[in-house]
Design a protein around this motif. Structure first.
Motif, mmCIF file in Angstrom:
data_model
loop_
_atom_site.group_PDB
_atom_site.id
_atom_site.type_symbol
_atom_site.label_atom_id
_atom_site.label_comp_id
_atom_site.label_asym_id
_atom_site.label_seq_id
_atom_site.Cartn_x
_atom_site.Cartn_y
_atom_site.Cartn_z
ATOM 1 N N ASN A 176 -16.903 -12.863 29.878
ATOM 2 C CA ASN A 176 -17.302 -11.455 29.926
ATOM 3 C C ASN A 176 -16.405 -10.639 29.010
ATOM 4 N N ASP A 177 -16.989 -9.630 28.378
ATOM 5 C CA ASP A 177 -16.244 -8.772 27.457
ATOM 6 C C ASP A 177 -16.672 -7.322 27.672
ATOM 7 N N PHE A 210 -11.257 -8.844 28.554
ATOM 8 C CA PHE A 210 -11.931 -10.108 28.223
ATOM 9 C C PHE A 210 -11.625 -11.114 29.316
ATOM 10 N N GLN A 211 -12.672 -11.758 29.809
ATOM 11 C CA GLN A 211 -12.533 -12.735 30.885
ATOM 12 C C GLN A 211 -13.022 -14.102 30.429
ATOM 13 N N VAL A 212 -12.205 -15.118 30.680
ATOM 14 C CA VAL A 212 -12.618 -16.518 30.517
ATOM 15 C C VAL A 212 -12.378 -17.198 31.858
ATOM 16 N N GLY A 213 -13.447 -17.615 32.499
ATOM 17 C CA GLY A 213 -13.336 -18.292 33.787
ATOM 18 C C GLY A 213 -14.043 -19.627 33.735
ATOM 19 N N ASN A 239 -7.965 -12.969 33.062
ATOM 20 C CA ASN A 239 -8.401 -11.584 32.906
ATOM 21 C C ASN A 239 -7.458 -10.886 31.932
ATOM 22 N N LEU A 240 -7.933 -10.656 30.719
ATOM 23 C CA LEU A 240 -7.121 -10.055 29.674
ATOM 24 C C LEU A 240 -7.385 -8.555 29.607
ATOM 25 N N ASN A 270 -2.384 -10.904 30.521
ATOM 26 C CA ASN A 270 -3.342 -11.832 31.120
ATOM 27 C C ASN A 270 -2.975 -12.062 32.580
ATOM 28 N N ALA A 271 -3.871 -11.633 33.481
ATOM 29 C CA ALA A 271 -3.702 -11.898 34.910
ATOM 30 C C ALA A 271 -4.390 -13.215 35.236
#
Length: 374
Positions: A176-177, A210-213, A239-240, A270-271
């Motif tokens: 997601n962005d 920005f999310q990478v999961g 979670n950036l 980044n969390a």
């Protein structure tokens, strides 16, 4: 006789006593154009002259695009000990596919000359992944991880993880962005600029999330299929949050056609989160020897970077409608991925609390859509 006397008197009189003739004056200049409507008002500027030439372009813009994208994956972690003959499953066997996604864009141009704008962008791709399986006859699959001391309803987890008949590895990732950008156009907006102006440039600065999961699963079926299967799941999320800078370059190579390049660079905090869980048949919870559920949620933080580039072909159908097609590259560094968190053994909750960052991925794919200006 009288005329002669008058002339003689004039000639004999002193010069200062003769009153000079009034000078001949030129007619006064015309200071303004006459009012053609005879209303005694000023005509003003001719119709071909516009004060300050302020643009009257539509200020609002909105667009939508469809996406087809994928991502690169790490080398993978083993989910089972190699079978006789060398056959083995790893997390890399659950490869990345090319799922669809969506992009939405909305904004408004500001100021009298419309050289500044605020835009909001969202795009995402979902359920990015696949599955792979391997069966063994006789049932000799040794799953990774093993879980000494872990039980499911009082039964040792080894009943499913050792000497199993089947294992299936699956992946389900999400990207997601979200962006909020301020845009400053150096010249006129490229959609409305004179056709002789071929090159246009704009700066942008803003906030980016920005999310990478990614979620990895391993379903290991007991030697007797009637006894069901155990499910190990590792879900990692990045979670950036950070600021970004970028620019937009447009080259109009034909009257209604443009090539556009849009590079962006972001530095973000980044969390990180990672959740590891084990369940038995029917979702029955597994527990460590001390009775604590095998469901450990770990958190962490890191500084990450992000760089992206959109290369787009734009067709300005009219001043109010454009169609576009292009390709997007997004590189994300110093992140955690589920492959790097796959456990080797399940001993106690402490063995699952660390998060290994330092990985990277490249998200890339094509898009096509439209923009409306109103």
């Amino acid at each position: 006789m009288a005329l002669a006397v008058t002339l003689a008197a004039l000639l004999a009189a002193p010069l200062g006593a003769v009153e000079p003739l009034p000078p001949v004056e030129d007619p006064p200049p015309v200071m303004y154009l006459p009012d053609p409507q005879a209303t005694d008002g000023c005509v003003g500027l001719p119709a071909v002259v516009v004060p300050d030439m302020q643009p009257a372009w539509p200020r609002w813009f909105a667009g939508a695009s469809g996406l087809v994208m994928t991502r690169t994956l790490p080398s993978g972690a083993a989910t089972m000990i190699p079978l006789p003959g060398g056959l083995q499953l790893t997390t890399a066997d659950a490869g990345a596919t090319w799922p669809g996604g969506v992009e939405l864009r909305f904004g408004r141009w500001l100021g009298a000359r419309q050289q500044q704008a605020v835009e909001l962008i969202y795009w995402g791709i979902y359920d990015l992944g696949s599955a792979a399986s391997l069966a063994s006859t006789p049932p000799v699959i040794e799953a990774i991880p093993q879980a000494a001391g872990v039980t499911v309803g009082g039964v040792p987890a080894a009943a499913w993880l050792r000497d199993a008949s089947l294992q299936q590895v699956g992946r389900s990732d999400i990207v997601n962005d979200v962006e909020v950008n301020w845009v400053f156009a150096v010249g006129p907006r490229p959609e409305f600029a004179p056709r002789l102006e071929r090159v246009h440039f704009a700066w942008l600065a803003g906030f980016r999330f920005f999310q990478v999961g990614d979620t990895l699963t391993a379903v290991t079926t007991a030697a007797n299929p009637a006894n069901g299967a155990a499910l190990l799941e590792v879900a990692t999320n990045n979670n950036l949050f950070g600021g970004q800078l970028g620019g937009r370059f447009d080259w109009r190579f034909a009257d209604h056609w443009r090539l556009q390049a849009l590079p962006k660079v972001a530095i973000a905090g980044n969390a990180l989160t990672n959740t590891t869980s084990l369940t038995g048949p029917g979702g029955a919870p597994a527990t460590f020897a001390g009775g604590v559920p095998v469901h450990v949620h770990a958190t962490g933080s890191a500084f990450s970077w992000l760089g992206s580039l959109d290369a787009t072909l734009v067709w300005d159908v009219t001043d109010r409608w454009s169609l576009s097609v292009g390709y997007r590259l997004v590189g994300v560094g110093n992140i955690a991925q589920a492959d790097g968190q796959w456990p080797v053994v399940l001993v106690d909750p402490a063995s699952l609390t660390s998060i290994d960052a330092g990985s990277s991925t490249l998200v890339h794919g094509g898009f096509a859509g439209f923009e409306s200006r109103f």
